[in-house]
Design a protein around this motif. Sequence first.
Motif, mmCIF file in Angstrom:
data_model
loop_
_atom_site.group_PDB
_atom_site.id
_atom_site.type_symbol
_atom_site.label_atom_id
_atom_site.label_comp_id
_atom_site.label_asym_id
_atom_site.label_seq_id
_atom_site.Cartn_x
_atom_site.Cartn_y
_atom_site.Cartn_z
ATOM 1 N N SER A 1 37.777 47.297 44.671
ATOM 2 C CA SER A 1 37.796 46.586 45.952
ATOM 3 C C SER A 1 38.436 47.462 47.026
ATOM 4 C CB SER A 1 38.583 45.273 45.815
ATOM 5 O OG SER A 1 39.948 45.554 45.567
ATOM 6 N N LYS A 2 38.224 47.099 48.290
ATOM 7 C CA LYS A 2 38.770 47.890 49.404
ATOM 8 C C LYS A 2 40.277 48.039 49.309
ATOM 9 C CE LYS A 2 35.193 46.936 52.783
ATOM 10 N NZ LYS A 2 34.866 46.308 54.069
ATOM 11 N N ALA A 3 40.968 46.956 48.973
ATOM 12 C CA ALA A 3 42.429 47.003 48.873
ATOM 13 C C ALA A 3 42.899 47.623 47.563
ATOM 14 C CB ALA A 3 43.004 45.598 49.013
ATOM 15 N N GLY A 4 41.983 47.770 46.607
ATOM 16 C CA GLY A 4 42.317 48.399 45.345
ATOM 17 C C GLY A 4 42.967 47.494 44.318
ATOM 18 N N LYS A 5 43.086 46.207 44.622
ATOM 19 C CA LYS A 5 43.737 45.280 43.685
ATOM 20 C C LYS A 5 42.819 44.868 42.543
ATOM 21 C CE LYS A 5 46.532 42.100 44.990
ATOM 22 N NZ LYS A 5 47.123 40.894 45.570
ATOM 23 N N TYR A 6 41.501 44.870 42.787
ATOM 24 C CA TYR A 6 40.541 44.402 41.798
ATOM 25 C C TYR A 6 39.431 45.427 41.610
ATOM 26 C CZ TYR A 6 42.909 39.988 42.431
ATOM 27 O OH TYR A 6 43.872 39.023 42.483
ATOM 28 N N THR A 7 38.817 45.373 40.443
ATOM 29 C CA THR A 7 37.679 46.233 40.134
ATOM 30 C C THR A 7 36.559 45.369 39.580
ATOM 31 O OG1 THR A 7 39.099 48.127 39.653
ATOM 32 C CG2 THR A 7 36.866 48.178 38.729
ATOM 33 N N PRO B 1 14.809 39.801 22.015
ATOM 34 C CA PRO B 1 15.923 40.403 22.745
ATOM 35 C C PRO B 1 15.538 40.749 24.183
ATOM 36 C CG PRO B 1 15.120 41.919 21.051
ATOM 37 C CD PRO B 1 14.336 40.639 20.927
ATOM 38 N N SER B 2 16.565 40.812 25.045
ATOM 39 C CA SER B 2 16.335 41.018 26.468
ATOM 40 C C SER B 2 17.520 41.737 27.105
ATOM 41 C CB SER B 2 16.137 39.650 27.139
ATOM 42 O OG SER B 2 15.844 39.793 28.491
ATOM 43 N N GLU B 3 17.252 42.386 28.239
ATOM 44 C CA GLU B 3 18.330 42.996 29.016
ATOM 45 C C GLU B 3 19.116 41.875 29.697
ATOM 46 O OE1 GLU B 3 19.172 46.350 29.617
ATOM 47 O OE2 GLU B 3 17.762 46.798 27.997
ATOM 48 N N TYR B 4 20.443 42.017 29.730
ATOM 49 C CA TYR B 4 21.286 41.025 30.390
ATOM 50 C C TYR B 4 22.334 41.758 31.211
ATOM 51 C CZ TYR B 4 24.007 36.866 31.281
ATOM 52 O OH TYR B 4 24.660 35.838 31.921
ATOM 53 N N LEU B 5 22.581 41.260 32.417
ATOM 54 C CA LEU B 5 23.563 41.862 33.312
ATOM 55 C C LEU B 5 24.798 40.978 33.376
ATOM 56 C CD1 LEU B 5 24.379 44.050 35.357
ATOM 57 C CD2 LEU B 5 23.256 42.672 37.127
ATOM 58 N N TYR B 6 25.892 41.485 32.839
ATOM 59 C CA TYR B 6 27.194 40.814 32.938
ATOM 60 C C TYR B 6 27.899 41.339 34.181
ATOM 61 C CZ TYR B 6 26.913 39.564 27.942
ATOM 62 O OH TYR B 6 26.558 39.059 26.727
ATOM 63 N N LYS B 7 28.627 40.452 34.858
ATOM 64 C CA LYS B 7 29.444 40.875 35.987
ATOM 65 C C LYS B 7 30.833 40.279 35.821
ATOM 66 C CE LYS B 7 25.835 41.612 39.345
ATOM 67 N NZ LYS B 7 25.465 41.478 40.748
ATOM 68 N N PHE B 8 31.829 41.151 35.951
ATOM 69 C CA PHE B 8 33.213 40.735 35.793
ATOM 70 C C PHE B 8 34.043 41.298 36.942
ATOM 71 C CE2 PHE B 8 31.499 41.647 31.505
ATOM 72 C CZ PHE B 8 31.524 40.363 30.972
ATOM 73 N N ILE B 9 35.125 40.609 37.232
ATOM 74 C CA ILE B 9 36.136 41.137 38.145
ATOM 75 C C ILE B 9 37.441 41.129 37.363
ATOM 76 C CG2 ILE B 9 37.457 40.765 40.260
ATOM 77 C CD1 ILE B 9 34.961 39.526 41.473
ATOM 78 N N VAL B 10 38.116 42.284 37.356
ATOM 79 C CA VAL B 10 39.399 42.390 36.668
ATOM 80 C C VAL B 10 40.428 42.999 37.615
ATOM 81 C CG1 VAL B 10 38.453 42.607 34.339
ATOM 82 C CG2 VAL B 10 38.791 44.641 35.685
ATOM 83 N N PRO B 11 41.699 42.665 37.422
ATOM 84 C CA PRO B 11 42.730 43.362 38.189
ATOM 85 C C PRO B 11 42.605 44.860 37.910
ATOM 86 C CG PRO B 11 43.660 41.470 37.035
ATOM 87 C CD PRO B 11 42.253 41.658 36.523
#
Length: 94
Positions: free
Chosen positions: A58-64, A23-33
């Motif tokens: 995000s700066k405009a706040g549309k995505y996280t 087993p290992s550490e894994y970094l997931y990255k997602f962008i969602v509305p």
Amino acid sequence: MDKKTEEFYIRLKEELSNTSAWPSEYLYKFIVPTDASKIEAVEKAFDNMGAVINTNQSKAGKYTSVSVNVRMNSPEHVVEKYLEVATIEGIISF
């Protein structure tokens, strides 16, 4: 799942198998509305796994952006989790 996506996950499993001890550490990255229910759905997918989850709007706040650092048992489990969250509408995995 289309052929291109399937090939991507096959290649990802191979690369993870060759580059990490499991087993290992894994970094997931997602962008969602930016929608509390969608962010919560991502967090819920990693519930009770000891994941460290960080969000940044995000700066405009549309995505996280949602970053999830978690210990996974195998490359197969990494891919299974990607497929699980892929059902969330509007999510982008990278």
